[in-house]
Design an enzyme around this catalytic site. Sequence first.
Site, mmCIF file in Angstrom:
data_model
loop_
_atom_site.group_PDB
_atom_site.id
_atom_site.type_symbol
_atom_site.label_atom_id
_atom_site.label_comp_id
_atom_site.label_asym_id
_atom_site.label_seq_id
_atom_site.Cartn_x
_atom_site.Cartn_y
_atom_site.Cartn_z
ATOM 1 C CB CYS A 276 0.622 1.392 4.320
ATOM 2 S SG CYS A 276 -0.647 0.776 3.886
ATOM 3 C CB CYS B 232 -5.770 25.238 9.976
ATOM 4 S SG CYS B 232 -5.593 24.545 8.032
ATOM 5 C CB CYS C 167 -2.653 24.209 8.714
ATOM 6 S SG CYS C 167 -3.581 25.489 8.247
ATOM 7 C CB CYS D 198 -0.852 -0.022 1.434
ATOM 8 S SG CYS D 198 -1.749 1.533 1.703
#
Length: 393
Positions: A90, A206, A209, A87
């Site tokens: 991953c 945020c 962010c 993956c």
Amino acid sequence: MGRTLTLCSSHRLPRHRRDVIVKLKSGRRKKMEKYQIWSRIALAAFAFALLFLSASADDVVVLSEDNFEKEVGQDRGALVEFYAPWCGHCKKLAPEYEKLGSSFKKAKSILIGKVDCDEHKSLCSKYGVSGYPTIQWFPKGTLEPRKYEGPRTAESLAEFVNTEGGTNVKIATAPSNVVVLTPENFNEIVLDESKDVLVEFYAPWCGHCKSLAPTYEKVATAFRLEEDVVIANLDADKYRDLAEKYDVSGFPTLKFFPKSNKAGEDYGGGRDLDDFVAFINEKSGASRDAKGQLTSQAGIVESLDVLVKELVAASDEEKKSTLTRMEEEVEKLKGSASRYGKIYLKAAKNYMEKGSDYAKNEIQRLQRILDKSISPAKADELTLKKNILSTYA
């Protein structure tokens, strides 16, 4: 006819000589026994060291059907990543998750673990894993998990584990290549007409962010050796007046301040590392890849390339006049192009003095050095020379 000599008791060695031989043999045996004992001790110590190193090599606990319920749901909270080796997401998470494991390895009340779902499909199915990576939090004393939905950075994961597990572990951070802006240094850095500056206006709370932060750090690292390029950020929540001045209304907001336009331009490109790198290269004239290494186009000046082709094809008499034209062209160049021009001229003079094989031999020499472990600055210098020499080969 030969005779067989039989040694009878009357012909034995004198007793004092026999005693010496017995003592010598006894001494050798004792030395050998000591050597064997110490050899066994050394071998045992080496085996123990290997066992210790293998046990501590990975700070993330590897979980399986055999040990899952022995480790998870006991007397400590556990954060578990369910992953697949193939993956991509991953693989991207792996260094962040290892950093998390290293940071929490001394926290006895927390386990940071992982399960290979390719190898342990039934275990992953048991906990409802349908995509990778899936990160779940198992509170102390229970095997009923809660799925983690936050950003996949070591810092964000640590914040989550600290909140859930009642710990106060901090992630060790390397020095940042992102320039931190404040009202005191903003104009000096961002409005400098000799610099191309990318600015991220962010807020500490945020989520987007926080997700962008590791990528933005990689962008800054990729261009850290470019003197004319600055990757910077500003806490727009803390310095709201400055953010409002540049019409920042959401986070993160990215603005580019090129040498030619210090009013600033909105950055509307993608937010993957390759997107940022391509944008900065196009706008600044730099030639970096995502790892910060110079590309094969770095240092190439098209007008000088044309003259190099003329130089290579010219007769000995014509070469001198072509070199003069190259010198005139280099004098017109500015900034980094002027520096590249000097490399062109030096290569041209060596080419004329040492013959047509000079460029090919020098490229091979430079490549041998580049294949060794050298500083990034030195690698830049040699790559520029190699790229420019390739126009002569």
